[in-house]
Design an enzyme around this catalytic site. Structure first.
Site, PDB file in Angstrom:
ATOM      1  N   CYS A 124       0.911  -1.292  -0.025  1.00  0.00           N
ATOM      2  CA  CYS A 124      -0.008  -0.157   0.013  1.00  0.00           C
ATOM      3  C   CYS A 124       0.961   1.105  -0.127  1.00  0.00           C
ATOM      4  O   CYS A 124       1.845   1.541   0.793  1.00  0.00           O
ATOM      5  CB  CYS A 124      -0.751  -0.088   1.355  1.00  0.00           C
ATOM      6  SG  CYS A 124      -1.652   1.559   1.656  1.00  0.00           S
ATOM      7  N   GLU A 125       0.571   2.281  -0.951  1.00  0.00           N
ATOM      8  CA  GLU A 125       1.196   3.616  -0.943  1.00  0.00           C
ATOM      9  C   GLU A 125       1.188   4.434   0.137  1.00  0.00           C
ATOM     10  O   GLU A 125       1.836   5.361   0.426  1.00  0.00           O
ATOM     11  CB  GLU A 125       1.006   4.200  -2.281  1.00  0.00           C
ATOM     12  CG  GLU A 125      -0.058   4.671  -2.424  1.00  0.00           C
ATOM     13  CD  GLU A 125      -0.265   5.335  -3.838  1.00  0.00           C
ATOM     14  OE1 GLU A 125      -1.012   6.375  -3.834  1.00  0.00           O
ATOM     15  OE2 GLU A 125       0.277   4.964  -4.743  1.00  0.00           O
ATOM     16  N   HIS A 126       0.052   4.069   0.972  1.00  0.00           N
ATOM     17  CA  HIS A 126      -0.296   4.814   2.140  1.00  0.00           C
ATOM     18  C   HIS A 126       0.399   4.471   3.350  1.00  0.00           C
ATOM     19  O   HIS A 126       0.867   5.488   3.947  1.00  0.00           O
ATOM     20  CB  HIS A 126      -1.782   4.974   2.325  1.00  0.00           C
ATOM     21  CG  HIS A 126      -2.587   5.297   1.128  1.00  0.00           C
ATOM     22  ND1 HIS A 126      -3.844   4.850   0.759  1.00  0.00           N
ATOM     23  CD2 HIS A 126      -2.335   6.299   0.064  1.00  0.00           C
ATOM     24  CE1 HIS A 126      -4.152   5.540  -0.248  1.00  0.00           C
ATOM     25  NE2 HIS A 126      -3.481   6.480  -0.617  1.00  0.00           N
ATOM     26  N   HIS A 127       0.680   3.340   3.719  1.00  0.00           N
ATOM     27  CA  HIS A 127       1.339   2.859   4.854  1.00  0.00           C
ATOM     28  C   HIS A 127       2.449   1.984   4.654  1.00  0.00           C
ATOM     29  O   HIS A 127       3.141   1.522   5.644  1.00  0.00           O
ATOM     30  CB  HIS A 127       0.044   2.151   5.781  1.00  0.00           C
ATOM     31  CG  HIS A 127      -0.855   2.980   5.954  1.00  0.00           C
ATOM     32  ND1 HIS A 127      -2.472   2.898   5.111  1.00  0.00           N
ATOM     33  CD2 HIS A 127      -1.292   4.153   6.950  1.00  0.00           C
ATOM     34  CE1 HIS A 127      -3.180   3.921   5.748  1.00  0.00           C
ATOM     35  NE2 HIS A 127      -2.481   4.469   6.751  1.00  0.00           N
ATOM     36  N   GLN A 159      -4.826  -0.522  -5.075  1.00  0.00           N
ATOM     37  CA  GLN A 159      -5.431  -1.387  -5.634  1.00  0.00           C
ATOM     38  C   GLN A 159      -6.115  -1.048  -6.922  1.00  0.00           C
ATOM     39  O   GLN A 159      -6.276  -1.668  -8.045  1.00  0.00           O
ATOM     40  CB  GLN A 159      -6.326  -2.298  -4.969  1.00  0.00           C
ATOM     41  CG  GLN A 159      -6.997  -3.544  -5.577  1.00  0.00           C
ATOM     42  CD  GLN A 159      -7.930  -4.334  -4.730  1.00  0.00           C
ATOM     43  OE1 GLN A 159      -7.474  -4.396  -3.832  1.00  0.00           O
ATOM     44  NE2 GLN A 159      -8.845  -5.254  -5.239  1.00  0.00           N
ATOM     45  N   HIS A 163      -5.906  -5.946   2.391  1.00  0.00           N
ATOM     46  CA  HIS A 163      -4.855  -5.128   2.684  1.00  0.00           C
ATOM     47  C   HIS A 163      -4.665  -4.971   4.060  1.00  0.00           C
ATOM     48  O   HIS A 163      -5.438  -4.814   4.944  1.00  0.00           O
ATOM     49  CB  HIS A 163      -5.677  -3.557   2.325  1.00  0.00           C
ATOM     50  CG  HIS A 163      -5.977  -3.523   0.736  1.00  0.00           C
ATOM     51  ND1 HIS A 163      -5.308  -2.622  -0.034  1.00  0.00           N
ATOM     52  CD2 HIS A 163      -6.754  -4.130   0.171  1.00  0.00           C
ATOM     53  CE1 HIS A 163      -5.846  -2.439  -1.094  1.00  0.00           C
ATOM     54  NE2 HIS A 163      -6.704  -3.572  -1.307  1.00  0.00           N
ATOM     55  N   CYS A 167      -3.315  -2.891   5.776  1.00  0.00           N
ATOM     56  CA  CYS A 167      -3.420  -1.472   6.414  1.00  0.00           C
ATOM     57  C   CYS A 167      -4.851  -1.699   6.963  1.00  0.00           C
ATOM     58  O   CYS A 167      -5.120  -0.973   7.961  1.00  0.00           O
ATOM     59  CB  CYS A 167      -3.174  -0.361   5.330  1.00  0.00           C
ATOM     60  SG  CYS A 167      -4.396  -0.567   3.928  1.00  0.00           S
TER      61      CYS A 167
END
Length: 212
Positions: free
Chosen positions: A99-102, A140, A168, A170
């Site tokens: 995940c590019e956020h976490h 995704q 995910h 996250c």
């Protein structure tokens, strides 16, 4: 169709990473030591002495997609297919992404179908395309569109269908902490986008025989 092609050209441009000066191995390892200190660990204890080097090596493998071009994998096609011109499906292509956020794992399966227009590609190449996009920081939704766009742009088939099912971490490991929740995304181009009947046929064939 022109609008669809333009859409995937935009996605391809957005996914292209500008050239940046990469940190040295020593700088990467120093950054890992900083993170270990930040979480309250001691980077000098025996079990963590080689962790910075191991993390750098693992990241080189897990994010190798940035140095690979899906067009290289899809470039070799076969036209001698004994007149075959119907739907080709490869399902249950397992992948691991982040995940590019976490920067925590996304674990799932991709299902790909396409309608050839006179040429087919080796089935292993479809799985390699999934890996190329999975081995990058991702959402995704973007990954689904990128896979479909690459196949559409390089093979120029009559249509492409991509469905991704993933869990995910996250969501499972932090925040709401709901283990086992699955996210499903899809992208359709060409005949699959324009014809609900082709979408139904794709989904029916996916369900045939169950999933692994």
């Amino acid at each position: 169709m022109d609008a669809i092609v333009k859409k995937f050209e935009d996605i391809a441009v957005a996914a292209t990473q500008p050239e940046v000066e990469r940190p040295s191995q020593a700088e990467v390892e120093a950054a890992v030591r900083t993170l270990l200190l930040w979480i309250g660990e001691n980077p000098q204890r025996e079990g963590l002495l080689e962790t910075p080097e191991r993390v750098a090596k693992a990241y080189t493998e897990m994010f190798s997609g940035y140095g690979r071009d899906p067009a290289d994998e899809l470039g070799r096609t076969f036209e001698e297919v004994a007149g075959f011109d119907d739907l080709v499906i490869e399902k249950d292509i397992t992948f691991h992404s982040h995940c590019e956020h976490h920067m925590v794992p996304i674990i799932g399966k991709a299902h790909i179908g396409y309608l050839p227009d006179g040429k087919v590609v080796g089935l292993s190449k479809l799985a390699r395309v999934v890996d190329i996009f999975a081995q990058r920081l991702q959402t995704q939704e973007a990954m689904t569109a990128q896979i479909a766009g690459a196949i559409q742009d390089v093979l120029n088939p009559l249509g492409v269908a991509v469905i991704i099912e993933a869990e995910h971490m996250c969501m499972a490991m932090r925040g709401i902490r709901k283990q086992g929740a699955t996210t499903i995304t899809s992208t359709f181009t060409g005949a699959f986008r324009d014809s609900p009947e082709e979408q139904v046929r794709f989904m029916t064939l996916l369900r045939a025989g169950g999933r692994g």
